[in-house]
Design a protein around this motif. Structure first.
Motif, PDB file in Angstrom:
ATOM      1  N   LEU A 161       1.983  -9.832  -0.221  1.00 45.45           N
ATOM      2  CA  LEU A 161       2.539 -10.569  -1.361  1.00 45.45           C
ATOM      3  C   LEU A 161       3.987 -10.140  -1.608  1.00 45.45           C
ATOM      4  O   LEU A 161       4.869 -10.977  -1.853  1.00 45.45           O
ATOM      5  N   GLY A 162       4.221  -8.829  -1.546  1.00 48.85           N
ATOM      6  CA  GLY A 162       5.574  -8.325  -1.768  1.00 48.85           C
ATOM      7  C   GLY A 162       6.562  -8.854  -0.742  1.00 48.85           C
ATOM      8  O   GLY A 162       7.699  -9.211  -1.071  1.00 48.85           O
ATOM      9  N   ASP A 211      -1.208  -4.006   3.573  1.00 47.57           N
ATOM     10  CA  ASP A 211      -2.417  -4.639   3.063  1.00 47.57           C
ATOM     11  C   ASP A 211      -2.047  -5.954   2.371  1.00 47.57           C
ATOM     12  O   ASP A 211      -0.900  -6.425   2.470  1.00 47.57           O
ATOM     13  N   SER A 212      -3.010  -6.525   1.657  1.00 52.71           N
ATOM     14  CA  SER A 212      -2.760  -7.829   1.024  1.00 52.71           C
ATOM     15  C   SER A 212      -1.669  -7.724  -0.038  1.00 52.71           C
ATOM     16  O   SER A 212      -0.880  -8.658  -0.236  1.00 52.71           O
ATOM     17  N   LEU A 213      -1.589  -6.589  -0.722  1.00 52.17           N
ATOM     18  CA  LEU A 213      -0.544  -6.409  -1.733  1.00 52.17           C
ATOM     19  C   LEU A 213       0.834  -6.374  -1.074  1.00 52.17           C
ATOM     20  O   LEU A 213       1.796  -6.981  -1.568  1.00 52.17           O
ATOM     21  N   ALA A 214       0.919  -5.670   0.058  1.00 47.33           N
ATOM     22  CA  ALA A 214       2.184  -5.624   0.791  1.00 47.33           C
ATOM     23  C   ALA A 214       2.593  -7.028   1.240  1.00 47.33           C
ATOM     24  O   ALA A 214       3.775  -7.394   1.181  1.00 47.33           O
ATOM     25  N   ILE A 248       7.603 -18.133   3.692  1.00 49.91           N
ATOM     26  CA  ILE A 248       6.671 -17.748   4.750  1.00 49.91           C
ATOM     27  C   ILE A 248       5.265 -17.673   4.164  1.00 49.91           C
ATOM     28  O   ILE A 248       5.083 -17.505   2.962  1.00 49.91           O
ATOM     29  N   THR A 249       4.275 -17.793   5.031  1.00 48.95           N
ATOM     30  CA  THR A 249       2.884 -17.823   4.576  1.00 48.95           C
ATOM     31  C   THR A 249       2.156 -16.562   5.026  1.00 48.95           C
ATOM     32  O   THR A 249       2.674 -15.783   5.851  1.00 48.95           O
ATOM     33  N   VAL A 256       7.145  -3.404  -0.035  1.00 45.81           N
ATOM     34  CA  VAL A 256       5.797  -2.902   0.266  1.00 45.81           C
ATOM     35  C   VAL A 256       5.378  -1.826  -0.739  1.00 45.81           C
ATOM     36  O   VAL A 256       4.203  -1.662  -1.028  1.00 45.81           O
ATOM     37  N   ILE A 270       6.262 -11.644   1.059  1.00 43.30           N
ATOM     38  CA  ILE A 270       6.454 -13.091   0.862  1.00 43.30           C
ATOM     39  C   ILE A 270       7.469 -13.341  -0.259  1.00 43.30           C
ATOM     40  O   ILE A 270       8.368 -14.178  -0.132  1.00 43.30           O
ATOM     41  N   VAL A 271       7.349 -12.580  -1.353  1.00 42.95           N
ATOM     42  CA  VAL A 271       8.309 -12.716  -2.459  1.00 42.95           C
ATOM     43  C   VAL A 271       9.712 -12.317  -2.000  1.00 42.95           C
ATOM     44  O   VAL A 271      10.699 -12.993  -2.287  1.00 42.95           O
TER      45      VAL A 271
END
Lengths: 345, 74
Positions: free
Chosen positions: B41-42, B36-39, B55-56, B15, B44-45
């Motif tokens: 993405l982190g 948030d949206s950046l978290a 995961i989606t 995050v 999911i990676v």
């Protein structure tokens, strides 16, 4: 037909042109957002971007790139038999930008000119489309112009660039290997929902409102489903690259450089690690040039490995992916091609 | 499967919190300023690379507390 081989196609040269105007993702934002922007830059890896002047279009960058390329490779205007433009930011919705550029570049009226609507995946597709025409031998010399005007001051991701690539018929050229794919079920992951025929622009689409993250946007703006794009990219690209390596018969170690579309650092690093590639073999331009859509592979070739490409024989694996959804990769060998220095216009 | 403590370490790194935070399995995600949206993405990676789990974004939307994401990694 996902994988194919093109013979008799020589990669002659490529030129990249970016706008002079540079935006900093940290400095060019409201002061209260700077801390959040620093976190963003750390994670997406994009510090600076290039943005066109108000009057400038993608075609203006591509025009400059093309003039320089023709000068460097010594082609006459009448030599060019095909001009393909791969962009999602045409000068006008109609007519095609390629046809306008045929006249502006003073190419002959016998030039075949048309546009292709592809974004981040565009460069391998561009080489394939023009390569198919040349491989058959009916066209001896052609140009493909790839890029977009997609930068805005607010969005920290996108950046502008135009590129020109020359291919010619040469029976002694090494084969080019392609793996090209499409999945329209994901079309809503990246889209401009308003302004086409399905949803023409109306006045209410232009009224700004705050979204769930507190950012001002209009209905006419770009929709980008970050998690969906990340999952698509990191799940689809590594196996596609491995599949192309197997099809082409190249061992991973025989590839001098892997050039991926510059999406964002999280996506690109995940792909690199999944493929077990060292950073030295995977040049990046995200930090200085951001996500330049379909131009990002040639931008990286020019900005990072131009001298290596001009100095000897190189085998490259190029892989573009994104809007569509669409993804394409190719293996090409380059020797003796011209790569002029980065142009700023 | 990682312990919840190890998972929380990896989650914290994914995050990229700007200020140190105390996290437990019961921490509500919406109380975290960086959720948030950046978290997303982190995370999911992280799930992909650390736990080989795909995961989606929708999976994350359904998660209320940190333990809900932890369960996705098992």
């Amino acid at each position: 037909m996902s994988q194919s081989t093109l013979k008799n196609v020589k990669y002659v040269g490529m030129t990249t042109c970016v706008p002079k105007r540079i935006l900093s993702n940290i400095d060019d934002c409201p002061p209260h957002m700077q801390s959040e922007r620093e976190r963003l830059v750390r994670n997406i890896g994009i510090s600076h971007r290039r943005i066109c002047s108000e009057w400038q279009c993608f075609s203006d960058l591509a025009f400059v790139a093309t003039e320089k390329l023709l000068e460097e490779i010594g082609w006459q205007k009448e030599d060019v038999e095909a001009l393909i433009v791969v962009t999602q930011s045409p000068d006008y919705l109609i007519p095609a930008t390629a046809i306008i550029l045929q006249d502006r570049l003073k190419l002959t009226k016998t030039t075949i000119a048309f546009d292709v609507n592809l974004g981040c995946s565009g460069y391998p597709f561009a080489l394939y489309i023009l390569g198919c025409m040349i491989s058959a031998g009916t066209i001896k010399k052609g140009l493909v112009l790839v890029g977009d005007k997609c930068a805005t001051v607010i969005d920290p991701l996108f950046s502008d660039a135009g590129t020109a690539t020359a291919l010619e018929y040469d029976p002694s050229a090494p084969p080019m290997y392609f793996d090209l794919n499409s999945d329209g079920s994901g079309y809503q992951a990246i889209m401009l929902p308003v302004g086409g025929h399905r949803q023409p622009t109306a006045v209410h689409h232009l009224v700004p409102h705050k979204d769930e993250n507190g950012n001002w946007r209009t209905e006419a703006g770009l929709i980008l489903d970050g998690p969906a794009v990340l999952s698509f990219s990191t799940q689809q690209i590594p196996p596609a690259v491995n599949s192309l390596l197997e099809y082409s018969g190249y061992d991973k170690d025989k590839i001098d450089y892997f050039l991926f579309h510059q999406a964002n650092r999280m996506i690109n690093e995940t792909i690199r690690k999944k493929l077990g590639l060292t950073p030295e073999k995977v040049p990046m331009t995200l930090h200085d040039f951001g996500n330049t859509s379909g131009a990002s592979i040639p931008v990286t070739m020019t900005a990072r490995i131009r001298e290596a490409l001009e100095s000897g024989h190189n085998t490259l694996l190029l892989s573009g992916f994104g809007i569509g959804l669409s993804w394409g990769s190719c293996v090409i060998e380059i020797e003796g091609a011209k790569f002029p220095e980065l142009i700023e216009a | 499967m990682d312990t919840i403590e190890t998972f929380i370490e990896k989650f914290t790194e994914a995050v990229d919190f700007q200020e140190p935070v105390e996290l437990t399995a019961d921490t509500e995600l919406l109380t975290l300023p960086e959720w948030d949206s950046l978290a997303a993405l982190g995370v999911i990676v992280m799930c992909d690379m650390e736990y080989s789990k795909t995961i989606t974004g929708n999976d994350l939307v359904k998660c209320v507390v940190l333990n809900d994401i932890y369960k996705l990694t098992s």
